[in-house]
Design a protein around this motif. Structure first.
Motif, PDB file in Angstrom:
ATOM      1  N   ARG A 168       4.652   0.443  -1.225  1.00 25.69           N
ATOM      2  CA  ARG A 168       5.602  -0.503  -0.572  1.00 25.69           C
ATOM      3  C   ARG A 168       4.820  -1.246   0.039  1.00 25.69           C
ATOM      4  O   ARG A 168       3.877  -1.537   0.503  1.00 25.69           O
ATOM      5  N   PHE A 169       5.718  -2.531   0.623  1.00 25.30           N
ATOM      6  CA  PHE A 169       5.456  -3.597   1.121  1.00 25.30           C
ATOM      7  C   PHE A 169       5.353  -3.281   2.614  1.00 25.30           C
ATOM      8  O   PHE A 169       6.349  -2.967   3.317  1.00 25.30           O
ATOM      9  N   LEU A 170       4.321  -3.585   3.362  1.00 23.56           N
ATOM     10  CA  LEU A 170       4.218  -3.518   4.991  1.00 23.56           C
ATOM     11  C   LEU A 170       4.283  -4.808   5.483  1.00 23.56           C
ATOM     12  O   LEU A 170       4.880  -5.151   6.394  1.00 23.56           O
ATOM     13  N   LEU A 171       3.763  -5.798   4.931  1.00 25.98           N
ATOM     14  CA  LEU A 171       3.943  -7.195   5.458  1.00 25.98           C
ATOM     15  C   LEU A 171       4.482  -8.053   4.257  1.00 25.98           C
ATOM     16  O   LEU A 171       4.122  -7.995   3.120  1.00 25.98           O
ATOM     17  N   LYS A 172       5.515  -8.912   4.480  1.00 26.51           N
ATOM     18  CA  LYS A 172       6.154  -9.617   3.487  1.00 26.51           C
ATOM     19  C   LYS A 172       6.022 -11.041   3.551  1.00 26.51           C
ATOM     20  O   LYS A 172       6.593 -11.739   2.618  1.00 26.51           O
ATOM     21  N   THR A 232       0.866  -1.303   0.070  1.00 24.59           N
ATOM     22  CA  THR A 232      -0.011  -0.035   0.004  1.00 24.59           C
ATOM     23  C   THR A 232       0.787   1.294   0.230  1.00 24.59           C
ATOM     24  O   THR A 232       2.287   1.244  -0.115  1.00 24.59           O
ATOM     25  N   ARG A 233       0.291   2.296   0.013  1.00 29.04           N
ATOM     26  CA  ARG A 233       1.213   3.777   0.434  1.00 29.04           C
ATOM     27  C   ARG A 233       0.465   4.609   1.267  1.00 29.04           C
ATOM     28  O   ARG A 233      -0.643   4.049   1.809  1.00 29.04           O
ATOM     29  N   GLY A 234       1.267   5.568   1.702  1.00 31.34           N
ATOM     30  CA  GLY A 234       0.733   6.313   2.869  1.00 31.34           C
ATOM     31  C   GLY A 234       0.392   7.686   2.517  1.00 31.34           C
ATOM     32  O   GLY A 234       0.220   8.023   1.262  1.00 31.34           O
ATOM     33  N   ARG A 235      -0.034   8.584   3.179  1.00 28.05           N
ATOM     34  CA  ARG A 235      -0.248   9.780   2.925  1.00 28.05           C
ATOM     35  C   ARG A 235       1.069  10.753   2.117  1.00 28.05           C
ATOM     36  O   ARG A 235       0.800  11.124   1.314  1.00 28.05           O
ATOM     37  N   THR A 236       2.266  10.231   2.349  1.00 30.49           N
ATOM     38  CA  THR A 236       3.361  11.140   1.802  1.00 30.49           C
ATOM     39  C   THR A 236       4.456   9.981   1.215  1.00 30.49           C
ATOM     40  O   THR A 236       5.068  10.624   0.594  1.00 30.49           O
ATOM     41  N   TRP A 237       4.255   8.749   1.682  1.00 26.49           N
ATOM     42  CA  TRP A 237       5.423   7.800   1.342  1.00 26.49           C
ATOM     43  C   TRP A 237       4.517   6.768   0.020  1.00 26.49           C
ATOM     44  O   TRP A 237       3.305   6.643   0.222  1.00 26.49           O
ATOM     45  N   PRO A 242       5.680  10.543   8.093  1.00 27.04           N
ATOM     46  CA  PRO A 242       6.325  11.169   7.107  1.00 27.04           C
ATOM     47  C   PRO A 242       7.176  10.105   6.409  1.00 27.04           C
ATOM     48  O   PRO A 242       7.698  10.118   5.307  1.00 27.04           O
ATOM     49  N   GLU A 243       7.582   9.024   7.105  1.00 30.18           N
ATOM     50  CA  GLU A 243       8.184   8.082   6.720  1.00 30.18           C
ATOM     51  C   GLU A 243       7.513   6.795   6.749  1.00 30.18           C
ATOM     52  O   GLU A 243       6.978   6.298   7.649  1.00 30.18           O
ATOM     53  N   PRO A 244       7.941   5.604   5.860  1.00 30.12           N
ATOM     54  CA  PRO A 244       7.066   4.505   5.847  1.00 30.12           C
ATOM     55  C   PRO A 244       7.959   3.637   6.788  1.00 30.12           C
ATOM     56  O   PRO A 244       9.055   3.659   7.161  1.00 30.12           O
ATOM     57  N   PRO A 245       7.123   2.763   7.266  1.00 32.80           N
ATOM     58  CA  PRO A 245       7.439   1.846   8.464  1.00 32.80           C
ATOM     59  C   PRO A 245       8.584   0.594   7.690  1.00 32.80           C
ATOM     60  O   PRO A 245       8.173   0.634   6.569  1.00 32.80           O
ATOM     61  N   PRO A 246       9.354  -0.058   8.372  1.00 36.05           N
ATOM     62  CA  PRO A 246      10.062  -1.111   7.696  1.00 36.05           C
ATOM     63  C   PRO A 246       9.053  -2.226   7.354  1.00 36.05           C
ATOM     64  O   PRO A 246       8.233  -2.424   8.448  1.00 36.05           O
ATOM     65  N   ALA A 247       9.118  -2.964   6.453  1.00 35.37           N
ATOM     66  CA  ALA A 247       8.364  -4.307   6.104  1.00 35.37           C
ATOM     67  C   ALA A 247       8.534  -5.178   7.175  1.00 35.37           C
ATOM     68  O   ALA A 247       9.798  -5.328   7.486  1.00 35.37           O
ATOM     69  N   HIS A 248       7.755  -5.879   7.533  1.00 37.36           N
ATOM     70  CA  HIS A 248       7.885  -7.104   8.556  1.00 37.36           C
ATOM     71  C   HIS A 248       6.957  -8.099   7.969  1.00 37.36           C
ATOM     72  O   HIS A 248       6.101  -8.004   7.267  1.00 37.36           O
ATOM     73  N   GLY A 249       7.307  -9.245   8.889  1.00 34.88           N
ATOM     74  CA  GLY A 249       6.379 -10.479   8.539  1.00 34.88           C
ATOM     75  C   GLY A 249       7.076 -11.191   7.497  1.00 34.88           C
ATOM     76  O   GLY A 249       6.589 -11.861   6.758  1.00 34.88           O
TER      77      GLY A 249
END
Length: 116
Positions: free
Chosen positions: A15-19, A7-12, A109-116
């Motif tokens: 990207r993958f949030l869960l892998k 998905t994407r966020g408001r400003t990022w 403002p920054e995406p979280p690192p992907a996990h899972g």
């Protein structure tokens, strides 16, 4: 169960949030969505996986004004419960690592690192 979430966020950007347990989830994601089309809502069975896409249920938009899409690749026992977009939404969106996590991070403002 394996769950890949892009998905994407408001400003990022997208990207993958869960892998889904994959070091690189892109090949699995590409294989699942291959042939699924570009519709804003998709439930596409690809072998033992389900590719699922739906717009953000709260209508959240990114900084450019685009509704944020959520794309999932589901594998494992949960796929038996998913035959439609509505099924997928019910089964996947209510999971704490999905809806609650997105509520927490989408405006970061920054995406979280992907996990899972």
């Amino acid at each position: 169960m394996s769950l890949i979430w892009a998905t994407r966020g408001r400003t990022w950007g997208f990207r993958f949030l869960l892998k889904g347990g994959f070091e690189d989830p892109l090949p699995e994601y590409d294989a699942a969505f291959s042939g699924a089309g570009d519709d804003p809502e998709i439930c596409h069975r690809a072998g033992a996986r389900v590719a699922l896409r739906f717009p953000d249920p709260q209508g959240r938009k990114d900084a450019a004004g685009r509704v944020i899409p959520h794309e999932f690749v589901v594998s494992g026992p949960l796929t038996e419960q998913i035959a439609t977009v509505e099924d997928g939404f019910r089964v996947i969106w209510g999971r704490p690592e999905v809806a609650g996590e997105f509520e927490r991070i989408w405006q970061s403002p920054e995406p979280p690192p992907a996990h899972g």
